[in-house]
Design an enzyme around this catalytic site. Structure first.
Site, PDB file in Angstrom:
ATOM      1  N   LYS A  26      75.367  85.770  30.421  1.00  0.00           N
ATOM      2  CA  LYS A  26      76.449  86.420  29.673  1.00  0.00           C
ATOM      3  C   LYS A  26      75.929  87.718  29.054  1.00  0.00           C
ATOM      4  O   LYS A  26      74.712  87.954  29.022  1.00  0.00           O
ATOM      5  CB  LYS A  26      76.962  85.463  28.595  1.00  0.00           C
ATOM      6  CG  LYS A  26      75.913  85.083  27.562  1.00  0.00           C
ATOM      7  CD  LYS A  26      76.370  83.880  26.735  1.00  0.00           C
ATOM      8  CE  LYS A  26      75.321  83.520  25.692  1.00  0.00           C
ATOM      9  NZ  LYS A  26      75.614  82.254  25.010  1.00  0.00           N
ATOM     10  N   ARG A  85      82.808  75.321  16.675  1.00  0.00           N
ATOM     11  CA  ARG A  85      83.160  76.635  17.192  1.00  0.00           C
ATOM     12  C   ARG A  85      84.129  76.391  18.351  1.00  0.00           C
ATOM     13  O   ARG A  85      85.325  76.504  18.181  1.00  0.00           O
ATOM     14  CB  ARG A  85      81.866  77.347  17.619  1.00  0.00           C
ATOM     15  CG  ARG A  85      81.963  78.832  17.711  1.00  0.00           C
ATOM     16  CD  ARG A  85      80.617  79.446  18.056  1.00  0.00           C
ATOM     17  NE  ARG A  85      80.063  78.930  19.314  1.00  0.00           N
ATOM     18  CZ  ARG A  85      78.954  79.407  19.890  1.00  0.00           C
ATOM     19  NH1 ARG A  85      78.264  80.382  19.315  1.00  0.00           N
ATOM     20  NH2 ARG A  85      78.529  78.910  21.023  1.00  0.00           N
ATOM     21  N   TYR A 134      65.922 111.039   7.723  1.00  0.00           N
ATOM     22  CA  TYR A 134      67.087 111.000   6.834  1.00  0.00           C
ATOM     23  C   TYR A 134      66.781 110.267   5.539  1.00  0.00           C
ATOM     24  O   TYR A 134      66.057 109.264   5.541  1.00  0.00           O
ATOM     25  CB  TYR A 134      68.260 110.302   7.536  1.00  0.00           C
ATOM     26  CG  TYR A 134      68.902 111.159   8.596  1.00  0.00           C
ATOM     27  CD1 TYR A 134      69.533 112.368   8.267  1.00  0.00           C
ATOM     28  CD2 TYR A 134      68.881 110.769   9.934  1.00  0.00           C
ATOM     29  CE1 TYR A 134      70.117 113.148   9.245  1.00  0.00           C
ATOM     30  CE2 TYR A 134      69.475 111.551  10.919  1.00  0.00           C
ATOM     31  CZ  TYR A 134      70.085 112.741  10.566  1.00  0.00           C
ATOM     32  OH  TYR A 134      70.669 113.520  11.523  1.00  0.00           O
ATOM     33  N   MET A 142      69.808 108.446  15.113  1.00  0.00           N
ATOM     34  CA  MET A 142      70.604 108.137  16.301  1.00  0.00           C
ATOM     35  C   MET A 142      69.759 108.236  17.574  1.00  0.00           C
ATOM     36  O   MET A 142      69.846 107.387  18.465  1.00  0.00           O
ATOM     37  CB  MET A 142      71.799 109.093  16.392  1.00  0.00           C
ATOM     38  CG  MET A 142      72.705 108.800  17.574  1.00  0.00           C
ATOM     39  SD  MET A 142      74.045 110.001  17.713  1.00  0.00           S
ATOM     40  CE  MET A 142      75.118 109.472  16.397  1.00  0.00           C
TER      41      MET A 142
HETATM   42  C1  LIG Z   1      74.522  81.400  25.248  1.00  0.00           C
HETATM   43  C2  LIG Z   1      74.646  79.963  25.558  1.00  0.00           C
HETATM   44  C3  LIG Z   1      73.571  79.227  26.056  1.00  0.00           C
HETATM   45  C4  LIG Z   1      72.174  79.814  26.177  1.00  0.00           C
HETATM   46  O1  LIG Z   1      71.572  79.828  24.916  1.00  0.00           O
HETATM   47  P1  LIG Z   1      70.050  80.312  24.738  1.00  0.00           P
HETATM   48  O2  LIG Z   1      69.770  80.062  23.308  1.00  0.00           O
HETATM   49  O3  LIG Z   1      70.045  81.770  25.061  1.00  0.00           O
HETATM   50  O4  LIG Z   1      69.250  79.516  25.686  1.00  0.00           O
HETATM   51  C5  LIG Z   1      73.774  77.916  26.413  1.00  0.00           C
HETATM   52  N1  LIG Z   1      74.993  77.335  26.274  1.00  0.00           N
HETATM   53  C6  LIG Z   1      76.046  77.995  25.781  1.00  0.00           C
HETATM   54  C7  LIG Z   1      77.354  77.305  25.643  1.00  0.00           C
HETATM   55  C8  LIG Z   1      75.919  79.324  25.398  1.00  0.00           C
HETATM   56  O5  LIG Z   1      76.960  79.981  24.903  1.00  0.00           O
END
Ligand SMILES: *Cc1c(COP(=O)(O)O)cnc(C)c1O
Length: 361
Positions: free
Chosen positions: A40, A135, A258, A306
Site C-alpha cells: 500500500k 478501526r 530559518y 523546503m
Molecule cells: C499496513 C498493514 C499491514 C502491514 O503492517 P506492517 O506493520 O507494515 O507490517 C498488515 N495488515 C494490515 C491490515 C495493514 O493495514
C-alpha cells in the site's frame, strides 16, 4: 532505471535484492504461512511496480487503491491482490470480479453491494473481525451473520478470516487478548485465517495462521522501537542520497537557516545539502538528527527548509562541495533518523516526494 535526469544531486535508490532478502526473512520466520506482501501507499514510498517486480515471489499482494491493483494486473501479475479497505462502491466490486481482486469486507454496506452483483463470476474475499483496534472490522455479533451471508452467497468462492492487531509492536501490551478473541470467534470455522503484520510475524508465531501480512519488515525497517533492523537480519530497501552544494564558515555567534534556530558557539564549517521537506525529509527533524557525509556520521543543524538542510562539518575537514550525503540507507538506518525526528520509518518512506528521482538496482 532513473526516473528523470535532473542534475540536482538528490537520488533515492531502491535495492531489489534487499527486498527479496527481507521476504526470505519473513518466510523463515513464518515457514508454514503464505506471505502477503503489503505494498500500500505506493509500496511504502518505494514505487508500486518497483516493489511488485522485486517481490514477484510473494504469494499475494495487499494494497488499498483499486487503481493500483489494476496497474498490477496490467503489468501481468497473477497473484491474489487483497484490497485492505475493501471496495468503496458497487462498481469497484464488479471490477474485483472482472480482474480477480480479493476485497476485505469490514462493514455491512459492503455486503449489500455483494447482493447487488449480477455477474456470476465468484469472488475470493476476506472478512475482518474487529479484535480491539476499533478501526475496521465487524463486531463478534456482526461477524457471525456476515460469515453466514458470505457462505451462502453465490458470488463468493473463498473466504479468508482476518483481523489486525493494535499492539503487536508494543511488548507491554501484546496480542494475547486480541488473539484469544479472534480464536474464540473463528476456531470453529473451516476458512483460512490471516492475523499477523510484521511485528506479529516476527514476535508471535502463534499468530501466523495461513497468511501473514508483511509490510515494514520487507522494507528493511524494524517494527519494534527497541530492536534495530540489523538484529532482525533485515536489510534497508531505500536509500536517500544527496550532496553538499554550498559550504559556509560560521563565526561564533553566527546562525544558520530559518529562524536562526542554530547558532555557532565557536567557528565552524557548515555544509548545505540539496534535500529539504519538499523532498520528503521531515521538517520537524531537530538539530542533532544523524546525517552521513562521505560515509562519516555528523548531525543536522537548525531548521530543515523546503529544498535544503544544513549539516555540521566541524569534524569533517575533508568534506567539500559535491561530498556525498546519505540521509538514510545502508550506512544510516532509517529507524534512527525517524526516532530523532519523533516519527517512524513508515512515515519517512511514504513521504518520499515525487520530485525525487528513483533508481532501482
Ligand atoms: C499496513 C498493514 C499491514 C502491514 O503492517 P506492517 O506493520 O507494515 O507490517 C498488515 N495488515 C494490515 C491490515 C495493514 O493495514
Amino acid at each position: 532505471m532513473i526516473k528523470n535526469s535532473y542534475a540536482r544531486p538528490i537520488l533515492a535508490t531502491i535495492f531489489s535484492q534487499h527486498l527479496q532478502h527481507n521476504l526470505q526473512i519473513a518466510r523463515q520466520a513464518a515457514p508454514h504461512a503464505k506471505v502477503m506482501a503489503v505494498i500500500k501507499a505506493d509500496a511504502y514510498g518505494h514505487g508500486l511496480l518497483n516493489v511488485a517486480h522485486a517481490l514477484r515471489d510473494a504469494d499475494a499482494y495487499a494494497l488499498l487503491n483499486i487503481e493500483d491493483a489494476l496497474e498490477l494486473r496490467a503489468a501481468g501479475f497473477t497473484q491474489a491482490i487483497i484490497l485492505l479497505e475493501g471496495v468503496f462502491n458497487l462498481a469497484e466490486l464488479q471490477l474485483c470480479q472482472a480482474v480477480k481482486l480479493s476485497p476485505v469486507f469490514h462493514q455491512p454496506q459492503q455486503l449489500e453491494w455483494l447482493d447487488a452483483l449480477t455477474d456470476p463470476q465468484p469472488l475470493s474475499v476476506l472478512l475482518k473481525l474487529n479484535s480491539g483496534m476499533n478501526r475496521l472490522g465487524f463486531s463478534a455479533e456482526g461477524f457471525q451473520s456476515a460469515i453466514a451471508r458470505l457462505e451462502h452467497s453465490a458470488h463468493v468462492a473463498e473466504i479468508t478470516l482476518m483481523t489486525h492487531f493494535a499492539c503487536a509492536d508494543e511488548i507491554s501490551q501484546g496480542i494475547s487478548q486480541a488473539l484469544a478473541y479472534f480464536t474464540q470467534h473463528t476456531a470453529h470455522l473451516p476458512h483460512p485465517k490471516s492475523l499477523a503484520n510484521s511485528a506479529a510475524l516476527l514476535r508471535y508465531p502463534e499468530s501466523h495462521a495461513d497468511w501473514v501480512r508483511a509490510g515494514i519488515m520487507l522494507y528493511g525497517s524494524s517494527p519494534f522501537a527497541e530492536i534495530p533492523a540489523t538484529e532482525l537480519g533485515l536489510l534497508p530497501s531505500m536509500q536517500l542520497n544527496s550532496a553538499i552544494i554550498s559550504i559556509q564558515n560560521l563565526q561564533a555567534g553566527d546562525c544558520v537557516g530559518y529562524a536562526a534556530s542554530f547558532c555557532a558557539s565557536h567557528a565552524m564549517r557548515v555544509g548545505i545539502v540539496a534535500c529539504g521537506y519538499a523532498d520528503g525529509y521531515p521538517r520537524h527533524a531537530p538539530t542533532g538528527t544523524p546525517v552521513m557525509v562521505d560515509g562519516i556520521e555528523t548531525r543536522l543543524l537548525g531548521r530543515v527548509s523546503m529544498d535544503m538542510l544544513c549539516v555540521d562539518l566541524s569534524h569533517l575537514p575533508e568534506a567539500r562541495l559535491g561530498s556525498t550525503v546519505e540521509l538514510w540507507g545502508t550506512s544510516l538506518p532509517i529507524d534512527r533518523v525517524a526516532k530523532a525526528a519523533g516519527t517512524i520509518s513508515y512515515e519517512l518512506m511514504c513521504a518520499l516526494a515525487p520530485r525525487v528521482p528513483v533508481q532501482v538496482i
